[in-house]
Motif scaffolding. Structure first.
Motif, PDB file in Angstrom:
ATOM      1  N   VAL A 159      -3.974   2.474 -11.295  1.00 53.16           N
ATOM      2  CA  VAL A 159      -4.973   3.315 -10.375  1.00 53.16           C
ATOM      3  C   VAL A 159      -5.777   2.179  -9.432  1.00 53.16           C
ATOM      4  O   VAL A 159      -5.802   1.192  -9.631  1.00 53.16           O
ATOM      5  N   THR A 160      -6.105   2.641  -8.241  1.00 52.75           N
ATOM      6  CA  THR A 160      -6.657   1.877  -7.430  1.00 52.75           C
ATOM      7  C   THR A 160      -8.449   1.905  -7.347  1.00 52.75           C
ATOM      8  O   THR A 160      -8.808   1.029  -7.044  1.00 52.75           O
ATOM      9  N   ASP A 161      -8.862   2.924  -8.069  1.00 53.30           N
ATOM     10  CA  ASP A 161     -10.356   3.035  -8.129  1.00 53.30           C
ATOM     11  C   ASP A 161     -10.611   3.291  -9.570  1.00 53.30           C
ATOM     12  O   ASP A 161     -10.294   4.467 -10.014  1.00 53.30           O
ATOM     13  N   LEU A 162     -10.914   2.661 -10.326  1.00 56.51           N
ATOM     14  CA  LEU A 162     -10.866   2.900 -11.531  1.00 56.51           C
ATOM     15  C   LEU A 162     -12.089   3.897 -12.211  1.00 56.51           C
ATOM     16  O   LEU A 162     -11.744   4.663 -12.970  1.00 56.51           O
ATOM     17  N   ASP A 214      -4.884  -5.005  -6.046  1.00 53.93           N
ATOM     18  CA  ASP A 214      -4.855  -6.248  -5.293  1.00 53.93           C
ATOM     19  C   ASP A 214      -4.079  -6.023  -3.771  1.00 53.93           C
ATOM     20  O   ASP A 214      -2.974  -5.267  -3.694  1.00 53.93           O
ATOM     21  N   GLU A 215      -4.788  -6.454  -2.799  1.00 52.58           N
ATOM     22  CA  GLU A 215      -4.220  -6.263  -1.444  1.00 52.58           C
ATOM     23  C   GLU A 215      -3.615  -7.206  -0.937  1.00 52.58           C
ATOM     24  O   GLU A 215      -3.200  -7.299   0.377  1.00 52.58           O
ATOM     25  N   ARG A 216      -3.599  -8.569  -1.439  1.00 57.87           N
ATOM     26  CA  ARG A 216      -2.845  -9.780  -0.988  1.00 57.87           C
ATOM     27  C   ARG A 216      -1.587  -9.503  -0.410  1.00 57.87           C
ATOM     28  O   ARG A 216      -1.172 -10.227   0.399  1.00 57.87           O
ATOM     29  N   TRP A 217      -0.773  -8.657  -1.129  1.00 58.02           N
ATOM     30  CA  TRP A 217       0.596  -8.288  -0.543  1.00 58.02           C
ATOM     31  C   TRP A 217       0.503  -8.063   0.877  1.00 58.02           C
ATOM     32  O   TRP A 217       1.723  -8.044   1.473  1.00 58.02           O
ATOM     33  N   ARG A 218      -0.319  -7.446   1.262  1.00 59.31           N
ATOM     34  CA  ARG A 218      -0.522  -6.833   2.852  1.00 59.31           C
ATOM     35  C   ARG A 218      -0.549  -8.024   3.747  1.00 59.31           C
ATOM     36  O   ARG A 218      -0.611  -7.656   4.761  1.00 59.31           O
ATOM     37  N   ARG A 219      -0.782  -9.288   3.392  1.00 61.07           N
ATOM     38  CA  ARG A 219      -1.263 -10.145   4.497  1.00 61.07           C
ATOM     39  C   ARG A 219      -0.100 -10.387   5.239  1.00 61.07           C
ATOM     40  O   ARG A 219       1.092 -10.271   5.168  1.00 61.07           O
ATOM     41  N   VAL A 220      -0.725 -10.825   6.455  1.00 64.91           N
ATOM     42  CA  VAL A 220       0.233 -10.880   7.819  1.00 64.91           C
ATOM     43  C   VAL A 220       1.502 -11.862   7.498  1.00 64.91           C
ATOM     44  O   VAL A 220       2.613 -11.980   7.730  1.00 64.91           O
ATOM     45  N   ASP A 221       1.145 -13.139   6.998  1.00 68.02           N
ATOM     46  CA  ASP A 221       2.052 -14.432   6.813  1.00 68.02           C
ATOM     47  C   ASP A 221       2.974 -13.897   5.446  1.00 68.02           C
ATOM     48  O   ASP A 221       2.374 -14.051   4.229  1.00 68.02           O
ATOM     49  N   GLU A 224      -0.607  -5.242  -7.616  1.00 65.38           N
ATOM     50  CA  GLU A 224      -0.621  -4.691  -6.119  1.00 65.38           C
ATOM     51  C   GLU A 224      -1.029  -3.149  -6.177  1.00 65.38           C
ATOM     52  O   GLU A 224      -0.452  -2.419  -6.703  1.00 65.38           O
ATOM     53  N   SER A 225      -1.811  -2.907  -5.070  1.00 62.72           N
ATOM     54  CA  SER A 225      -2.316  -1.580  -4.893  1.00 62.72           C
ATOM     55  C   SER A 225      -1.046  -0.625  -4.911  1.00 62.72           C
ATOM     56  O   SER A 225      -1.207   0.431  -5.112  1.00 62.72           O
ATOM     57  N   PHE A 226       0.375  -0.873  -4.196  1.00 66.94           N
ATOM     58  CA  PHE A 226       1.045  -0.018  -3.802  1.00 66.94           C
ATOM     59  C   PHE A 226       1.723   0.640  -5.300  1.00 66.94           C
ATOM     60  O   PHE A 226       2.529   1.554  -5.228  1.00 66.94           O
ATOM     61  N   ILE A 239      -1.432  16.252 -10.689  1.00 68.25           N
ATOM     62  CA  ILE A 239      -1.612  14.546  -9.941  1.00 68.25           C
ATOM     63  C   ILE A 239      -2.959  14.264  -9.985  1.00 68.25           C
ATOM     64  O   ILE A 239      -4.003  14.841  -9.687  1.00 68.25           O
ATOM     65  N   ASP A 240      -3.065  12.845 -10.512  1.00 71.31           N
ATOM     66  CA  ASP A 240      -4.523  12.167 -10.419  1.00 71.31           C
ATOM     67  C   ASP A 240      -4.771  11.689  -9.025  1.00 71.31           C
ATOM     68  O   ASP A 240      -4.028  11.769  -8.059  1.00 71.31           O
ATOM     69  N   PRO A 241      -5.858  11.149  -8.828  1.00 72.20           N
ATOM     70  CA  PRO A 241      -6.295  10.760  -7.409  1.00 72.20           C
ATOM     71  C   PRO A 241      -5.281   9.805  -6.827  1.00 72.20           C
ATOM     72  O   PRO A 241      -5.323   9.466  -5.639  1.00 72.20           O
ATOM     73  N   ASP A 242      -4.552   9.012  -7.639  1.00 74.55           N
ATOM     74  CA  ASP A 242      -3.772   8.062  -6.995  1.00 74.55           C
ATOM     75  C   ASP A 242      -2.279   8.403  -6.850  1.00 74.55           C
ATOM     76  O   ASP A 242      -1.178   7.873  -6.748  1.00 74.55           O
ATOM     77  N   ASN A 243      -2.094   9.914  -7.430  1.00 74.94           N
ATOM     78  CA  ASN A 243      -0.838  10.528  -7.419  1.00 74.94           C
ATOM     79  C   ASN A 243       0.131  10.347  -8.567  1.00 74.94           C
ATOM     80  O   ASN A 243       1.317  10.393  -8.345  1.00 74.94           O
TER      81      ASN A 243
END
Length: 134
Positions: free
Chosen positions: A12-15, A54-61, A71-73, A119-123
């Protein structure tokens, strides 16, 4: 050899909001919560929720991606089936909450169960079923 138990662990993204959903909408009780992890229960059923934010996977580099396993995905990729008695009663209680999965309505299935899904809030998908026949 005999297996005795399985406990789904759903990302889940928001516990806090997920705990509120499972407690307030579905009816689970919170047994434990700490550091991005929670255990919820209802009778003999246990569900673990773990924080995937964890959103670090979204980084541009992208040359050196950060992979942590949280990871949030990942949130919204979980599912489980929960066996119960009284599936029609639970369905009736949840019907007006807007959480029923539109493609998994209450019904008898050819594999011998009566089931529906939410479905829960994160699907993440939760299918509640009751054995029929036999």
């Amino acid at each position: 050899m005999k297996m005795l138990e399985a406990i789904p662990a759903l990302p889940v993204t928001d516990l806090e909001s997920s705990i509120a959903f499972y407690r307030d909408s579905l009816g689970f009780s919170v047994e434990y919560e700490e550091d991005g992890f929670a255990v919820l229960s209802w009778d003999e059923v246990r569900i673990h929720l773990w924080l995937a934010n964890d959103e670090r996977w979204r980084r541009v580099d992208r040359s050196a991606p950060v992979i942590t396993g949280t990871e949030s995905f990942i949130a919204g990729t979980g599912s489980c089936h929960i066996g119960m008695d009284g599936v029609d009663e639970l369905h009736g209680r949840l019907e007006d909450l807007g959480i029923l999965h539109p493609d998994a309505p209450l019904g008898d299935r050819p594999w011998g169960v009566r089931e529906f899904a939410v479905i829960d809030p994160d699907n993440n998908l939760l299918t509640f079923y009751e054995r029929i026949g036999s």
